[in-house]
Scaffold this active site. Structure first.
Site, PDB file in Angstrom:
ATOM      1  N   LYS A  23       0.900  -1.167   0.000  1.00 23.63           N
ATOM      2  CA  LYS A  23       0.000   0.000   0.000  1.00 23.63           C
ATOM      3  C   LYS A  23       0.929   1.204   0.000  1.00 23.63           C
ATOM      4  O   LYS A  23       1.651   1.451   0.949  1.00 23.63           O
ATOM      5  CB  LYS A  23      -0.884  -0.020   1.240  1.00 23.63           C
ATOM      6  CG  LYS A  23      -2.197   0.738   1.103  1.00 23.63           C
ATOM      7  CD  LYS A  23      -2.081   2.230   0.898  1.00 23.63           C
ATOM      8  CE  LYS A  23      -1.896   2.971   2.204  1.00 23.63           C
ATOM      9  NZ  LYS A  23      -1.621   4.411   1.980  1.00 23.63           N
ATOM     10  N   SER A  26       4.644   6.800  10.941  1.00 20.16           N
ATOM     11  CA  SER A  26       4.607   7.496  12.229  1.00 20.16           C
ATOM     12  C   SER A  26       4.367   6.519  13.383  1.00 20.16           C
ATOM     13  O   SER A  26       3.803   5.437  13.191  1.00 20.16           O
ATOM     14  CB  SER A  26       3.495   8.535  12.215  1.00 20.16           C
ATOM     15  OG  SER A  26       2.244   7.905  12.072  1.00 20.16           O
ATOM     16  N   GLU A  74       8.983   0.218  11.540  1.00 20.57           N
ATOM     17  CA  GLU A  74      10.089   1.173  11.520  1.00 20.57           C
ATOM     18  C   GLU A  74       9.445   2.540  11.680  1.00 20.57           C
ATOM     19  O   GLU A  74       8.761   3.014  10.786  1.00 20.57           O
ATOM     20  CB  GLU A  74      10.871   1.032  10.218  1.00 20.57           C
ATOM     21  CG  GLU A  74      12.311   1.487  10.361  1.00 20.57           C
ATOM     22  CD  GLU A  74      12.469   2.925   9.949  1.00 20.57           C
ATOM     23  OE1 GLU A  74      12.379   3.792  10.851  1.00 20.57           O
ATOM     24  OE2 GLU A  74      12.676   3.180   8.764  1.00 20.57           O
ATOM     25  N   CYS A 113      13.409   9.736   9.236  1.00 23.70           N
ATOM     26  CA  CYS A 113      13.247   9.210  10.599  1.00 23.70           C
ATOM     27  C   CYS A 113      14.601   9.157  11.307  1.00 23.70           C
ATOM     28  O   CYS A 113      14.669   9.192  12.521  1.00 23.70           O
ATOM     29  CB  CYS A 113      12.601   7.829  10.552  1.00 23.70           C
ATOM     30  SG  CYS A 113      13.299   6.760   9.308  1.00 23.70           S
ATOM     31  N   GLU A 168       9.594  14.485  17.231  1.00 21.08           N
ATOM     32  CA  GLU A 168      10.052  14.328  15.847  1.00 21.08           C
ATOM     33  C   GLU A 168       9.381  15.395  14.992  1.00 21.08           C
ATOM     34  O   GLU A 168       8.155  15.497  14.957  1.00 21.08           O
ATOM     35  CB  GLU A 168       9.687  12.936  15.317  1.00 21.08           C
ATOM     36  CG  GLU A 168      10.190  12.741  13.905  1.00 21.08           C
ATOM     37  CD  GLU A 168       9.915  11.352  13.338  1.00 21.08           C
ATOM     38  OE1 GLU A 168       8.755  10.915  13.348  1.00 21.08           O
ATOM     39  OE2 GLU A 168      10.877  10.712  12.883  1.00 21.08           O
TER      40      GLU A 168
HETATM   41  P1  NAI Z   1       1.552   7.821   8.548  1.00 21.26           P
HETATM   42  O1  NAI Z   1       2.312   6.947   9.483  1.00 21.26           O
HETATM   43  O2  NAI Z   1       0.151   8.134   8.920  1.00 21.26           O
HETATM   44  O3  NAI Z   1       1.561   7.161   7.092  1.00 21.26           O
HETATM   45  C1  NAI Z   1       2.444   6.151   6.685  1.00 21.26           C
HETATM   46  C2  NAI Z   1       1.687   5.120   5.865  1.00 21.26           C
HETATM   47  O4  NAI Z   1       0.692   4.516   6.694  1.00 21.26           O
HETATM   48  C3  NAI Z   1       0.937   5.702   4.673  1.00 21.26           C
HETATM   49  O5  NAI Z   1       0.997   4.787   3.604  1.00 21.26           O
HETATM   50  C4  NAI Z   1      -0.487   5.807   5.189  1.00 21.26           C
HETATM   51  O6  NAI Z   1      -1.458   5.770   4.182  1.00 21.26           O
HETATM   52  C5  NAI Z   1      -0.565   4.570   6.056  1.00 21.26           C
HETATM   53  N1  NAI Z   1      -1.629   4.636   7.066  1.00 21.26           N
HETATM   54  C6  NAI Z   1      -2.120   5.723   7.700  1.00 21.26           C
HETATM   55  N2  NAI Z   1      -3.101   5.385   8.547  1.00 21.26           N
HETATM   56  C7  NAI Z   1      -3.239   4.045   8.466  1.00 21.26           C
HETATM   57  C8  NAI Z   1      -4.105   3.091   9.097  1.00 21.26           C
HETATM   58  N3  NAI Z   1      -5.037   3.478   9.984  1.00 21.26           N
HETATM   59  N4  NAI Z   1      -3.957   1.788   8.777  1.00 21.26           N
HETATM   60  C9  NAI Z   1      -3.031   1.387   7.890  1.00 21.26           C
HETATM   61  N5  NAI Z   1      -2.214   2.244   7.245  1.00 21.26           N
HETATM   62  C10 NAI Z   1      -2.304   3.558   7.527  1.00 21.26           C
HETATM   63  O7  NAI Z   1       2.418   9.133   8.343  1.00 21.26           O
HETATM   64  P2  NAI Z   1       1.985  10.515   7.652  1.00 21.26           P
HETATM   65  O8  NAI Z   1       0.553  10.800   7.973  1.00 21.26           O
HETATM   66  O9  NAI Z   1       2.410  10.469   6.247  1.00 21.26           O
HETATM   67  O10 NAI Z   1       2.921  11.539   8.411  1.00 21.26           O
HETATM   68  C11 NAI Z   1       2.660  11.924   9.755  1.00 21.26           C
HETATM   69  C12 NAI Z   1       3.959  12.090  10.508  1.00 21.26           C
HETATM   70  O11 NAI Z   1       4.592  10.837  10.656  1.00 21.26           O
HETATM   71  C13 NAI Z   1       4.993  12.954   9.801  1.00 21.26           C
HETATM   72  O12 NAI Z   1       4.801  14.297  10.101  1.00 21.26           O
HETATM   73  C14 NAI Z   1       6.280  12.426  10.367  1.00 21.26           C
HETATM   74  O13 NAI Z   1       6.568  13.040  11.597  1.00 21.26           O
HETATM   75  C15 NAI Z   1       6.001  10.970  10.627  1.00 21.26           C
HETATM   76  N6  NAI Z   1       6.544  10.080   9.566  1.00 21.26           N
HETATM   77  C16 NAI Z   1       7.571   9.238   9.869  1.00 21.26           C
HETATM   78  C17 NAI Z   1       8.117   8.418   8.893  1.00 21.26           C
HETATM   79  C18 NAI Z   1       9.267   7.516   9.156  1.00 21.26           C
HETATM   80  O14 NAI Z   1       9.992   7.172   8.251  1.00 21.26           O
HETATM   81  N7  NAI Z   1       9.472   7.039  10.351  1.00 21.26           N
HETATM   82  C19 NAI Z   1       7.640   8.447   7.519  1.00 21.26           C
HETATM   83  C20 NAI Z   1       6.515   9.338   7.305  1.00 21.26           C
HETATM   84  C21 NAI Z   1       6.024  10.120   8.312  1.00 21.26           C
END
Ligand code: NAI
Ligand code: MG
Length: 497
Positions: free
Chosen positions: A189, A242, A263, A298, A399
């Site tokens: 996804k 996140s 991760e 991250c 973060e």
């Molecule tokens: P997110 O963690 O919500 O999204 C990451 C992935 O998870 C996306 O593909 C999203 O569609 C999916 N997702 C979201 N809600 C879900 C659910 N309920 N069930 C299954 N999959 C789901 O991160 P987002 O909204 O892009 O960014 C929010 C914050 O997260 C950022 O501001 C940043 O601080 C952090 N982040 C950290 C990352 C890392 O590499 N550790 C990567 C991206 C964001």
């Protein structure tokens, strides 16, 4: 869709050609609902294409196709699977420039400093894991002399993979390359902000892999990622994103009693001792903070602790280095720094900058946003170096995922180790010193999954990568990640009496 697989140089045309589809069972397919959503170029605000908006029905189609394909895939000799995955790496290497341009267009990451590099590491990851097919070994166990007891590594089945937008190619490759070599099928996804380049990667790989082994869906988190984790035929989940969403994914996996690799975030410390080579440390801070990726990492070294004796000199050198970086059109070869991914992320990061100022910290803004009127709607943001910031101010603790770094002054080594470990996160850490004893001591005491001395390398094939504390569960990118996370060990006893 009539898109071939020869490299295309025009990312705008490629984005259009990839619009509106998932890739299921080797074919492009529209969303079951017929719905799509816009994909936006963050450097201009212009819509560059559409992505299929996946839901539970799409998930079901993709997982069923994957389960069917996996039955044959797991029977293929492991080395043969590896050869196919390595061949994908070789083919993707021919597309580095093309993939780099498209990911720059989708995410606003500069082509020269980030996007092309990411595309090249993507290809390398498949080549690396492709060579590990014959490492899927079991053991013979000295259990009873009248019995032959062995273990075998078996694939888990269909793996659900959920990825974010910041480094979608690399993060996807780190998960699917070992999963595929181990004999699993995958359903990815993609992130809603970056659905097109990963789709192109899937299309190219589907020219080599049997249909159904690698499927990709675009869509929103709860509507498409949620059903993927909950699907009865998904046997394992690998997630990067996140902490908040990681917890949701882990809970859903726990309900189904399936394993989840997570991760998650970080707030990684970088400690610069008074005897460090300061110029190297400044280079390391620029790399570690991922200024060329607008800090959207991250692993970002977002807490820099500098010994009092070199603090002011370090801050001035860092300011000068970041100031000299060119912010501009991500597709321009001269550009060092591109844009923030989305208006929401920009708002979040500027909120942290305001909170730091409100807490009385000194904010040094560097580099200049581009003056080009064509980029007037671009999500450009000046990097900020905070000094004299309280350890409990929001930018110092949380973060940020943006180009904002906190520099702290310290005098005492024990104090700085304690401060570095005083975080809910534990992804990465670095120490900069010429003293071997200090370096050895710090590597033992820093609470992080990835600790480096006098350098700040990014993720490398074959080096286990992953955090402790709230930074996640499980390691990626290495042989051990393939064995531990994408296989299970079966014990077999032959009674010979
Ligand atoms: P997110 O963690 O919500 O999204 C990451 C992935 O998870 C996306 O593909 C999203 O569609 C999916 N997702 C979201 N809600 C879900 C659910 N309920 N069930 C299954 N999959 C789901 O991160 P987002 O909204 O892009 O960014 C929010 C914050 O997260 C950022 O501001 C940043 O601080 C952090 N982040 C950290 C990352 C890392 O590499 N550790 C990567 C991206 C964001
Ligand atoms: Mg989210």
């Amino acid at each position: 869709m009539t898109l071939g697989t020869e490299p295309l140089t025009d990312p705008f045309a490629l984005a259009q050609a990839l619009s509106g589809a998932h890739l299921i069972n080797g074919r492009f397919a529209s969303a079951a609902s017929g719905q799509t959503f816009d994909v936006v170029n963050p450097a201009t605000g212009a819509v560059i294409g559409q992505a299929a908006e996946g839901n539970a029905e799409d998930v079901d189609r993709a997982v069923e196709a994957a389960a069917l394909a996996q039955a044959d895939w797991k029977r293929m000799p492991a080395r043969q699977r590896g050869k196919l995955v390595a061949a994908c790496g070789a083919r993707l290497a021919e597309h580095v420039d093309e993939l780099g341009r498209l990911i720059a267009l989708e995410t606003g990451k500069a082509l020269r400093t980030e996007s092309r590099v990411e595309a090249s590491v993507l290809a390398d990851m498949f080549v690396f894991f492709g060579g590990l097919g014959s490492e899927l070994k079991g053991e013979s166990v000295p259990f009873n002399p009248d019995m032959m007891t062995v273990t075998m590594r078996e694939p888990v089945g269909v793996v659900g993979v959920i990825i974010p937008w910041n480094v979608p190619l690399l993060l996807m490759a780190m998960k699917i390359a070992p999963a595929l070599v181990a004999g699993n099928a995958v359903v990815v996804k993609s992130a809603e902000e970056a659905p097109l380049t990963v789709l192109r990667v899937c299309q190219i790989m589907n020219e080599i892999l049997p249909p159904g082994v690698f499927n990709i869906l675009s869509g929103f988190g709860p509507a498409c990622g949620g059903p993927l984790v909950s699907h009865p035929k998904v046997a394992k989940v690998s997630f990067t994103g996140s902490v908040e969403t990681g917890r949701i994914v882990a809970r859903a996996a726990a309900d189904r009693l399936i394993p989840a690799t997570l991760e998650l975030g970080g707030k990684s410390p970088m400690i610069i001792m008074g005897d460090a080579d300061l110029d190297r440390a400044v280079d390391g801070a620029v790399t570690g903070m991922r200024f060329t990726r607008q800090g959207q990492s991250c692993t970002a070294s977002s807490r820099i602790y500098v010994h009092d004796s070199v603090h002011d000199a370090f801050v001035e050198k860092l300011r000068a280095r970041v100031d000299a970086m060119v912010m501009g059109d991500p597709l321009d070869e001269a550009t060092d720094i591109g844009t923030i991914i989305s208006p929401q992320q920009l708002e979040k990061v500027t909120g942290f900058i305001e909170a730091g100022r409100a807490a009385g910290a000194t904010a040094i803004a560097c580099s200049a946003v581009p003056g080009d009127p064509a980029l007037a709607k671009g999500l450009f943001l000046q990097p900020v170096i905070f000094t004299d910031i309280a350890a409990d101010a929001p930018p110092a603790k949380e973060e940020i995922f943006g180009p904002v770094v906190c520099v702290f002054r310290f005098r005492d080594y024990e104090e700085v180790i304690e401060a570095a470990n005083d975080s809910e996160y534990g992804l990465a850490a670095t120490i900069w010193t010429r003293d071997l004893r200090t370096a050895m001591d710090a590597t033992r005491r820093l609470e992080a999954g990835f600790v480096q001395v006098n350098q700040n390398l990014v993720v490398q094939p074959n080096l286990s990568y992953g955090g402790v504390k709230s930074s996640g569960l499980g390691k990626e990118a290495s042989l051990e990640s393939m064995l531990e996370h994408f296989t299970h060990k079966k014990t077999i006893i032959f009674n010979m009496t």
